[in-house]
Design a protein around this motif. Sequence first.
Motif, PDB file in Angstrom:
ATOM      1  N   PHE A  28      70.028  35.459  30.499  1.00 34.23           N
ATOM      2  CA  PHE A  28      71.163  35.659  29.599  1.00 34.23           C
ATOM      3  C   PHE A  28      71.663  34.315  29.076  1.00 34.23           C
ATOM      4  CE2 PHE A  28      71.521  39.623  32.097  1.00 34.23           C
ATOM      5  CZ  PHE A  28      71.531  40.541  31.063  1.00 34.23           C
ATOM      6  N   SER A  29      71.634  33.301  29.918  1.00 33.06           N
ATOM      7  CA  SER A  29      72.067  31.965  29.494  1.00 33.06           C
ATOM      8  C   SER A  29      71.178  31.431  28.385  1.00 33.06           C
ATOM      9  CB  SER A  29      72.037  30.988  30.673  1.00 33.06           C
ATOM     10  OG  SER A  29      73.022  31.341  31.611  1.00 33.06           O
ATOM     11  N   GLN A  30      69.884  31.611  28.529  1.00 31.88           N
ATOM     12  CA  GLN A  30      68.952  31.155  27.501  1.00 31.88           C
ATOM     13  C   GLN A  30      69.175  31.945  26.206  1.00 31.88           C
ATOM     14  OE1 GLN A  30      64.772  31.775  28.333  1.00 31.88           O
ATOM     15  NE2 GLN A  30      64.203  29.995  27.122  1.00 31.88           N
ATOM     16  N   LEU A  31      69.399  33.247  26.317  1.00 32.29           N
ATOM     17  CA  LEU A  31      69.677  34.073  25.140  1.00 32.29           C
ATOM     18  C   LEU A  31      70.924  33.573  24.417  1.00 32.29           C
ATOM     19  CD1 LEU A  31      69.330  36.544  23.303  1.00 32.29           C
ATOM     20  CD2 LEU A  31      70.557  37.882  25.038  1.00 32.29           C
ATOM     21  N   LEU A  36      73.539  30.818  19.933  1.00 31.50           N
ATOM     22  CA  LEU A  36      74.525  29.817  19.542  1.00 31.50           C
ATOM     23  C   LEU A  36      73.917  28.751  18.637  1.00 31.50           C
ATOM     24  CD1 LEU A  36      77.434  28.738  19.983  1.00 31.50           C
ATOM     25  CD2 LEU A  36      76.526  27.447  21.905  1.00 31.50           C
ATOM     26  N   VAL A  37      72.769  28.234  19.025  1.00 35.45           N
ATOM     27  CA  VAL A  37      72.127  27.165  18.262  1.00 35.45           C
ATOM     28  C   VAL A  37      71.643  27.667  16.903  1.00 35.45           C
ATOM     29  CG1 VAL A  37      70.093  25.657  18.220  1.00 35.45           C
ATOM     30  CG2 VAL A  37      71.474  25.820  20.298  1.00 35.45           C
ATOM     31  N   ASN A  38      71.046  28.856  16.878  1.00 37.72           N
ATOM     32  CA  ASN A  38      70.438  29.335  15.642  1.00 37.72           C
ATOM     33  C   ASN A  38      71.405  30.050  14.696  1.00 37.72           C
ATOM     34  OD1 ASN A  38      67.611  28.555  15.917  1.00 37.72           O
ATOM     35  ND2 ASN A  38      67.669  29.863  17.712  1.00 37.72           N
ATOM     36  N   TYR A  39      72.455  30.647  15.235  1.00 34.86           N
ATOM     37  CA  TYR A  39      73.324  31.469  14.401  1.00 34.86           C
ATOM     38  C   TYR A  39      74.797  31.082  14.453  1.00 34.86           C
ATOM     39  CZ  TYR A  39      69.100  34.219  14.366  1.00 34.86           C
ATOM     40  OH  TYR A  39      67.790  34.616  14.228  1.00 34.86           O
ATOM     41  N   ASP A  41      76.478  28.476  13.194  1.00 37.80           N
ATOM     42  CA  ASP A  41      77.028  28.064  11.900  1.00 37.80           C
ATOM     43  C   ASP A  41      77.196  29.251  10.963  1.00 37.80           C
ATOM     44  OD1 ASP A  41      77.107  25.427  12.746  1.00 37.80           O
ATOM     45  OD2 ASP A  41      75.167  24.922  11.864  1.00 37.80           O
ATOM     46  N   VAL A  42      76.246  30.171  10.999  1.00 36.08           N
ATOM     47  CA  VAL A  42      76.318  31.378  10.170  1.00 36.08           C
ATOM     48  C   VAL A  42      77.539  32.205  10.569  1.00 36.08           C
ATOM     49  CG1 VAL A  42      75.150  33.536   9.571  1.00 36.08           C
ATOM     50  CG2 VAL A  42      73.829  31.438   9.811  1.00 36.08           C
ATOM     51  N   LEU A  43      77.790  32.316  11.852  1.00 37.92           N
ATOM     52  CA  LEU A  43      78.941  33.066  12.345  1.00 37.92           C
ATOM     53  C   LEU A  43      80.243  32.458  11.849  1.00 37.92           C
ATOM     54  CD1 LEU A  43      80.240  35.232  14.157  1.00 37.92           C
ATOM     55  CD2 LEU A  43      80.054  33.602  16.047  1.00 37.92           C
ATOM     56  N   VAL A  44      80.373  31.140  11.958  1.00 35.88           N
ATOM     57  CA  VAL A  44      81.596  30.463  11.524  1.00 35.88           C
ATOM     58  C   VAL A  44      81.822  30.696  10.032  1.00 35.88           C
ATOM     59  CG1 VAL A  44      82.684  28.215  11.191  1.00 35.88           C
ATOM     60  CG2 VAL A  44      81.559  28.742  13.358  1.00 35.88           C
ATOM     61  N   LYS A  45      80.781  30.513   9.228  1.00 36.24           N
ATOM     62  CA  LYS A  45      80.903  30.723   7.777  1.00 36.24           C
ATOM     63  C   LYS A  45      81.284  32.165   7.463  1.00 36.24           C
ATOM     64  CE  LYS A  45      77.789  27.047   6.374  1.00 36.24           C
ATOM     65  NZ  LYS A  45      76.505  26.714   5.780  1.00 36.24           N
ATOM     66  N   SER A  46      80.683  33.098   8.171  1.00 35.08           N
ATOM     67  CA  SER A  46      80.967  34.506   7.949  1.00 35.08           C
ATOM     68  C   SER A  46      82.418  34.847   8.279  1.00 35.08           C
ATOM     69  CB  SER A  46      80.018  35.365   8.786  1.00 35.08           C
ATOM     70  OG  SER A  46      80.317  36.720   8.649  1.00 35.08           O
ATOM     71  N   LEU A  47      82.896  34.333   9.390  1.00 35.70           N
ATOM     72  CA  LEU A  47      84.276  34.607   9.797  1.00 35.70           C
ATOM     73  C   LEU A  47      85.292  33.953   8.875  1.00 35.70           C
ATOM     74  CD1 LEU A  47      83.906  34.320  13.672  1.00 35.70           C
ATOM     75  CD2 LEU A  47      84.192  36.404  12.319  1.00 35.70           C
ATOM     76  N   LYS A  48      84.906  32.851   8.249  1.00 35.33           N
ATOM     77  CA  LYS A  48      85.787  32.171   7.304  1.00 35.33           C
ATOM     78  C   LYS A  48      85.685  32.782   5.906  1.00 35.33           C
ATOM     79  CE  LYS A  48      86.118  27.560   9.297  1.00 35.33           C
ATOM     80  NZ  LYS A  48      85.879  26.135   9.036  1.00 35.33           N
ATOM     81  N   GLY A  49      84.727  33.703   5.713  1.00 36.07           N
ATOM     82  CA  GLY A  49      84.552  34.335   4.418  1.00 36.07           C
ATOM     83  C   GLY A  49      83.807  33.473   3.420  1.00 36.07           C
ATOM     84  N   GLU A  50      83.070  32.496   3.895  1.00 32.20           N
ATOM     85  CA  GLU A  50      82.316  31.613   3.017  1.00 32.20           C
ATOM     86  C   GLU A  50      80.966  32.235   2.682  1.00 32.20           C
ATOM     87  OE1 GLU A  50      81.984  27.772   4.875  1.00 32.20           O
ATOM     88  OE2 GLU A  50      84.135  27.637   5.225  1.00 32.20           O
ATOM     89  N   GLN A  51      80.448  31.884   1.524  1.00 35.48           N
ATOM     90  CA  GLN A  51      79.118  32.319   1.116  1.00 35.48           C
ATOM     91  C   GLN A  51      78.074  31.521   1.886  1.00 35.48           C
ATOM     92  OE1 GLN A  51      78.341  34.815  -1.000  1.00 35.48           O
ATOM     93  NE2 GLN A  51      80.503  35.271  -1.310  1.00 35.48           N
ATOM     94  N   GLN A  52      76.942  32.157   2.164  1.00 32.10           N
ATOM     95  CA  GLN A  52      75.887  31.469   2.901  1.00 32.10           C
ATOM     96  C   GLN A  52      74.901  30.808   1.982  1.00 32.10           C
ATOM     97  OE1 GLN A  52      74.203  34.194   5.719  1.00 32.10           O
ATOM     98  NE2 GLN A  52      76.147  34.536   6.680  1.00 32.10           N
TER      99      GLN A  52
END
Length: 52
Positions: A28-31, A36-39, A41-52
């Motif tokens: 689970f830690s590796q998952l 976290l590493v791969n997604y 930044d995408v999560l932060v942008k999505s929550l802020k309502g920014e375009q990807q």
Amino acid sequence: MKQKRVVLDEKYIPKAEKIIGETGISTFSQLFTILLVNYGDVLVKSLKGEQQ
């Protein structure tokens, strides 16, 4: 290596176990780290309502 504890809501354990089983990720830690590493930044942008 520093350690932090992550508590996974019980209702998401089957989903995490399925991902682990289908990908060969070993813990689970590796998952969490891979997600976290791969997604992260995408999560932060999505929550802020920014375009990807």
